[in-house]
Scaffold this active site. Structure first.
Site, PDB file in Angstrom:
ATOM      1  N   HIS A 141       0.846  -1.209   0.000  1.00  0.00           N
ATOM      2  CA  HIS A 141       0.000   0.000   0.000  1.00  0.00           C
ATOM      3  C   HIS A 141       0.873   1.248   0.000  1.00  0.00           C
ATOM      4  O   HIS A 141       1.870   1.331   0.699  1.00  0.00           O
ATOM      5  CB  HIS A 141      -1.034  -0.013   1.119  1.00  0.00           C
ATOM      6  CG  HIS A 141      -0.493   0.006   2.522  1.00  0.00           C
ATOM      7  ND1 HIS A 141      -0.154   1.168   3.172  1.00  0.00           N
ATOM      8  CD2 HIS A 141      -0.247  -0.997   3.394  1.00  0.00           C
ATOM      9  CE1 HIS A 141       0.259   0.871   4.398  1.00  0.00           C
ATOM     10  NE2 HIS A 141       0.233  -0.427   4.556  1.00  0.00           N
ATOM     11  N   ASP A 195       6.268   0.724   6.735  1.00  0.00           N
ATOM     12  CA  ASP A 195       4.830   0.540   6.498  1.00  0.00           C
ATOM     13  C   ASP A 195       4.314   1.641   5.606  1.00  0.00           C
ATOM     14  O   ASP A 195       3.904   2.679   6.098  1.00  0.00           O
ATOM     15  CB  ASP A 195       4.092   0.513   7.837  1.00  0.00           C
ATOM     16  CG  ASP A 195       2.625   0.176   7.685  1.00  0.00           C
ATOM     17  OD1 ASP A 195       2.227  -0.292   6.604  1.00  0.00           O
ATOM     18  OD2 ASP A 195       1.867   0.384   8.643  1.00  0.00           O
ATOM     19  N   GLU A 214      -4.991   2.280   2.633  1.00  0.00           N
ATOM     20  CA  GLU A 214      -5.083   1.046   3.431  1.00  0.00           C
ATOM     21  C   GLU A 214      -5.263   1.381   4.904  1.00  0.00           C
ATOM     22  O   GLU A 214      -6.051   0.762   5.610  1.00  0.00           O
ATOM     23  CB  GLU A 214      -3.818   0.190   3.216  1.00  0.00           C
ATOM     24  CG  GLU A 214      -3.862  -1.189   3.877  1.00  0.00           C
ATOM     25  CD  GLU A 214      -3.408  -1.214   5.316  1.00  0.00           C
ATOM     26  OE1 GLU A 214      -3.727  -2.185   6.022  1.00  0.00           O
ATOM     27  OE2 GLU A 214      -2.747  -0.261   5.776  1.00  0.00           O
ATOM     28  N   GLU A 215      -4.505   2.382   5.353  1.00  0.00           N
ATOM     29  CA  GLU A 215      -4.477   2.691   6.796  1.00  0.00           C
ATOM     30  C   GLU A 215      -5.827   3.149   7.334  1.00  0.00           C
ATOM     31  O   GLU A 215      -6.114   2.974   8.505  1.00  0.00           O
ATOM     32  CB  GLU A 215      -3.409   3.745   7.096  1.00  0.00           C
ATOM     33  CG  GLU A 215      -1.979   3.327   6.752  1.00  0.00           C
ATOM     34  CD  GLU A 215      -1.442   2.200   7.622  1.00  0.00           C
ATOM     35  OE1 GLU A 215      -2.209   1.621   8.421  1.00  0.00           O
ATOM     36  OE2 GLU A 215      -0.245   1.895   7.494  1.00  0.00           O
ATOM     37  N   ASP A 250       3.553  -6.347   3.202  1.00  0.00           N
ATOM     38  CA  ASP A 250       3.158  -5.264   4.117  1.00  0.00           C
ATOM     39  C   ASP A 250       3.458  -5.649   5.558  1.00  0.00           C
ATOM     40  O   ASP A 250       2.592  -5.651   6.420  1.00  0.00           O
ATOM     41  CB  ASP A 250       1.654  -4.944   3.952  1.00  0.00           C
ATOM     42  CG  ASP A 250       1.208  -3.787   4.846  1.00  0.00           C
ATOM     43  OD1 ASP A 250       2.059  -2.970   5.239  1.00  0.00           O
ATOM     44  OD2 ASP A 250      -0.001  -3.707   5.148  1.00  0.00           O
ATOM     45  N   HIS A 279       3.657   2.523  12.708  1.00  0.00           N
ATOM     46  CA  HIS A 279       2.743   3.649  12.969  1.00  0.00           C
ATOM     47  C   HIS A 279       3.296   4.690  13.940  1.00  0.00           C
ATOM     48  O   HIS A 279       2.522   5.377  14.615  1.00  0.00           O
ATOM     49  CB  HIS A 279       1.382   3.147  13.473  1.00  0.00           C
ATOM     50  CG  HIS A 279       0.635   2.321  12.472  1.00  0.00           C
ATOM     51  ND1 HIS A 279      -0.629   1.847  12.689  1.00  0.00           N
ATOM     52  CD2 HIS A 279       0.979   1.891  11.225  1.00  0.00           C
ATOM     53  CE1 HIS A 279      -1.037   1.160  11.632  1.00  0.00           C
ATOM     54  NE2 HIS A 279      -0.067   1.161  10.730  1.00  0.00           N
TER      55      HIS A 279
END
Ligand code: ZN
Ligand code: ZN
Length: 469
Positions: A286, A298, A331-332, A359, A431
């Site tokens: 992503h 990520d 995606e997130e 991912d 994140h």
């Protein structure tokens, strides 16, 4: 005597010849000897190349964070289109995806009493703002979401709920599932128990003091309260303060905004197949990221790995079947790009001969799993045999754990694969503001590219296509 010896000898030669023939035949039902030697060349060249490193360096440096709906996201889409073209993909296109747009302005928190000290906090995605001066209330601590759920209706009335669940460190990332429930639904359950604010221990294995963001949701008919997470170190501190037995008051100040519907784009690049152009291998990652770091692990790494792998898989010429790289949008915020992809391409999903998403960071791949029809297993075993020298172990043919963006494709019986990375350290950075390029090891990235290139080449060039179950 001599004649007999000669005949024994020739029988032996014949036997050894036929043995070789049988061996060569058993060696591959799906590939020519030339193709098998090409697999090895592709692997060697991928292991020598920094193409993926150059891509992830460029994405994280020149574009930076790519939160859906932000200028960074838009720049990421433009970056991907330009890179696909520069890398020589035959077809490059975008497909729109809409999502609920949300942006963060600022966030801070502190313990007000019994002592005054700062807490390192982040708003969870989709959180509402607090009043300008923040929200101040006494903390009530719960061990996990289940304990909060089973609490009395008004158990948290007027308080800030703190869920103090610590996720387990694990190579497969198995600790994530149990921990992430409190991120997704914690603010809803807390509000149902009368809380005025929600803070959780980050979904994290880290010892640093960064808080981990991530998606969270509200429910129709339930009061929206601020949804946030503090670092592991701050959660430890808050827990110790609560354990002293006196009321602990904290202030949480989050300024953020929901902005209605946003639009971003899945970016798709394809190397067209020569014999079966409609049939295709689908790999990707992503393109979006959270806003705190630069989304190197990520999922900048996954983008770079799969783009580079497609390039190496076609190094020896046009593949029999197409190799498509899909860089999913948003995606997130909840798989919005993947859902749009499944909808827009519903009629052609049956043409996917193999799908895998990268991912899970940038560490080495250690496991290979499939989810295919039994008749395709001999071919899968041949791919597994080629991955084995890279220390990638074939696990099983069951519901392969694969990337989140492949979840919307599951109902369509797509032959799905997992090339599982070692995720032991992944949730140290995931994140956070600490998800930056220095966490990516170029040598490990090459190993990923080689593995994906072997996989894509073999699935695209095999005599028969792989079918799903
Ligand atoms: Zn991701
Ligand atoms: Zn993520």
């Amino acid at each position: 005597m001599k004649k007999r010896f000669t005949s024994v000898l020739s029988a032996l030669i014949l036997a050894s010849l036929s043995f070789n023939v049988v061996q060569a035949h058993a060696k591959s039902d799906n590939f020519s000897a030339e193709q098998l030697s090409q697999v090895k060349e592709i692997k060697e060249q991928a292991l020598e190349s920094d193409l993926a490193w150059d891509l992830v360096e460029s994405l994280t440096t020149q574009v930076g964070p790519r939160m859906p709906g932000t200028p960074g996201d838009e720049a990421g889409v433009a970056w991907a289109v330009a890179k696909f073209k520069a890398m020589g993909f035959d077809k490059v296109w975008t497909e729109p995806a809409t999502f609920p747009k949300w942006i963060r302005y600022s966030e801070s928190a502190s313990v007000v009493s019994p002592s005054s000290q700062e807490l390192h906090i982040t708003a969870l995605g989709n959180s509402i703002s607090t009043p300008k001066a923040g929200i101040e209330a006494q903390v009530i601590e719960f061990e996990n979401l289940a304990e909060l759920e089973s609490a009395a209706d008004n158990a948290a009335k007027g308080k800030i709920v703190f869920i103090n669940y610590r996720m387990d460190r694990d190579r497969d990332g198995n600790g994530y599932g149990p921990a992430v429930k409190a991120r997704s639904r914690g603010a809803v359950v807390a509000a149902q128990k009368g809380a005025v604010g929600y803070v959780m221990r980050s979904v994290s294995t880290a010892t640093h003091r960064f808080a981990h963001t991530g998606g969270s949701h509200y429910e129709e008919g339930v009061t929206k309260i601020v949804s946030s997470a503090i670092s592991n170190a701050d959660a430890d501190q808050l827990h110790r303060l609560v354990a002293l037995g006196k009321p602990v008051t904290i202030n949480i100040n989050v300024q953020a905004k929901s902005m209605g519907e946003g639009t971003s784009y899945n970016v798709i690049g394809e190397f067209t197949g020569s014999e079966f152009p409609k049939e295709h291998v689908l790999i990707g990652g992503h393109l979006d990221s959270w806003d705190l770091g630069t989304g190197a692990l990520d999922d900048g790494a996954g983008i770079a790995i799969t783009m580079a792998a497609a390039k190496f898989a076609t190094l020896k010429g046009q593949p029999k079947r197409s190799i498509r790289v899909v860089l999913f949008a948003a995606e997130e915020f909840g798989l919005w790009g993947a859902k749009a992809y499944a909808k827009a391409n519903e009629k052609t999903l049956s043409n996917i001969v193999a799908a895998a998403e990268s991912d899970f960071g940038a560490d080495k791949i250690w496991a290979f799993e499939s989810n295919v029809h039994a008749s395709s297993l001999p071919l899968v075993n041949e791919i597994a045999a080629m991955l084995k020298p890279l220390n990638v172990e074939y696990i099983a043919n069951n519901a392969a754990r694969n990337g989140p963006d492949l979840i919307p494709l599951r109902p369509f019986k797509v032959p799905a694969f997992a090339l599982s990375q070692d995720g032991t350290d992944y949730f140290d950075y995931h994140h956070t503001a600490d998800d930056t390029l220095d966490k990516v090891d170029p040598a490990k990235l090459r190993h990923n590219v080689a593995s994906y290139a072997i996989f894509a080449y073999m699935a695209a060039n095999a005599k028969t296509r792989i079918i799903g179950k």
